[in-house]
Design an enzyme around this catalytic site. Structure first.
Site, PDB file in Angstrom:
ATOM      1  N   LEU A 167       5.106   3.288   2.912  1.00 15.90           N
ATOM      2  CA  LEU A 167       5.216   1.826   2.990  1.00 15.90           C
ATOM      3  C   LEU A 167       4.149   1.372   3.989  1.00 15.90           C
ATOM      4  O   LEU A 167       4.182   1.759   5.145  1.00 15.90           O
ATOM      5  CB  LEU A 167       6.624   1.428   3.442  1.00 15.90           C
ATOM      6  N   HIS A 168       3.224   0.533   3.498  1.00 17.44           N
ATOM      7  CA  HIS A 168       2.012   0.261   4.276  1.00 17.44           C
ATOM      8  C   HIS A 168       2.100  -1.011   5.141  1.00 17.44           C
ATOM      9  O   HIS A 168       2.159  -0.947   6.365  1.00 17.44           O
ATOM     10  CB  HIS A 168       0.813   0.135   3.330  1.00 17.44           C
ATOM     11  N   ASP A 169       2.044  -2.163   4.476  1.00 21.60           N
ATOM     12  CA  ASP A 169       1.781  -3.412   5.198  1.00 21.60           C
ATOM     13  C   ASP A 169       2.842  -3.817   6.229  1.00 21.60           C
ATOM     14  O   ASP A 169       2.491  -4.419   7.255  1.00 21.60           O
ATOM     15  CB  ASP A 169       1.564  -4.554   4.191  1.00 21.60           C
TER      16      ASP A 169
ATOM     17  N   THR B 227       4.119  -2.213   8.438  1.00 20.70           N
ATOM     18  CA  THR B 227       3.876  -1.590   9.748  1.00 20.70           C
ATOM     19  C   THR B 227       3.133  -2.546  10.680  1.00 20.70           C
ATOM     20  O   THR B 227       3.291  -2.459  11.904  1.00 20.70           O
ATOM     21  CB  THR B 227       3.065  -0.273   9.622  1.00 20.70           C
TER      22      THR B 227
END
Ligand code: BDR
Ligand code: CA
Length: 315
Positions: free
Chosen positions: A243-245, A247
């Protein structure tokens, strides 16, 4: 109570972008979302901007202004990722068509005007997509560089290398020239690369906890991430998809969940083989100025506890 931090979210939503926006809107005591600017990336600008409107309405915050920015990268043809995000960029939940409209001002002008009128160093830019809008704003009005409080970006990779090519992460690869302008601008930069986001895996039990919240936002996030993680689960074969954004927003809320160091980061813009690579001098072998707070690890348990608790605050 400390003042909440003013941010502009620049984004190409995108299921993981959507979760980042929701996390920010669920945290008004710490974060004041001044506006959202869409950029071309995961899919075309039209869908990304429309999706941003859907997300603020899902969060019960139609008052948040949404702007459309640039429809293509500075120099290159647009590369998109429908294979991950679906044809609308936000496949998964069945969200209603937005009732609110986009703002008429161009997103790049909104970024410039906001930074030029706010007190210097009071507005943080949170970037979740290709850096075209921020790069163009810096080209059009270079004075904004000294007025930015901080740029916190999801982008890049060094130890985990690439996800769109063997060498490059998607957001940087789509517009490496814009990324190069941004990384050279002189503003404080924090980077949340794949090295962090590959550790923040949305395992079935973490997604189930989000669905179990029982509100409409939790259900929508569950449906979004279940859709978008399909591609990554097949690709990596891990227990959960990265899960990227979100963070970026979690870093604003709980910097203690992440670890990294200040180092020099340079963008490859010339080589056909490695274009878009973020060359992080993590061991300071070049002696070049340390310009980027480069994060390398994240606490997944702490992150998902925070995300689940915050999503429960939304409708
Ligand atoms: C980045 O690329 C996009 O597909 C995601 O939304 C994220 O911003 C990860 O490489
Ligand atoms: Ca994104």
């Amino acid at each position: 109570m400390p003042m909440s931090r003013k941010i502009i979210i620049d984004t190409d939503p995108g299921q993981d972008d959507a979760v980042a926006i929701l996390l920010a809107l669920a945290s008004p005591e710490e974060i004041d979302v001044l506006g959202i600017v869409a950029v071309a990336g995961n899919v075309g600008l039209h869908h990304n901007a429309n999706n941003a409107l859907k997300i603020v309405e899902l969060a019960g915050r139609p008052d948040i202004p949404v702007y459309a920015g640039c429809a293509r990268p500075m120099r290159r043809h647009l590369v998109t990722a429908e294979h991950v995000h679906g044809d609308t960029g936000l496949n998964g939940p069945d969200l209603p068509a937005p009732k609110t409209a986009l703002q008429t001002r161009h997103g790049v002008d909104y970024i410039i005007d906001t930074l030029m009128t706010a007190e210097p160093k009071t507005v943080t830019l949170c970037t979740l997509g290709p850096l075209t809008n921020i790069g163009m704003a810096l080209v059009k009005q270079p004075e904004i560089a000294d007025r930015i409080a901080e740029i916190i970006m999801m982008g890049g990779a060094y130890f985990e290398v690439g996800n769109i090519t063997p060498a490059a992460e998607f957001n940087i690869y789509v517009d490496p020239e814009a990324a190069d302008v941004v990384l050279r601008c002189g503003a404080p930069i924090t980077m949340m690369p794949l090295d962090v986001t590959h550790q923040i895996q949305s395992t079935p039990d973490r997604l189930a906890a989000i669905r179990a919240i029982g509100n409409r936002t939790g259900t929508a996030v569950y449906e979004m991430l279940t859709f978008s993680e399909g591609f990554d689960l097949r690709k990596y074969g891990w227990a959960g998809a990265p899960l990227h954004d979100p963070t970026v927003i979690a870093y604003l809320l709980r910097p203690d969940l992440f670890d990294g160091r200040l180092c020099n980061v340079t963008i490859e813009t010339a080589s056909e083989l490695t274009v878009g690579m973020t060359v992080a001098d993590y061991w300071h072998v070049t002696g070049k100025a340390k310009t980027v707070q480069y994060m390398r690890s994240g606490n997944a348990e702490g992150f998902y506890a925070l995300l689940t608790e915050r999503l429960a605050r939304l409708p």
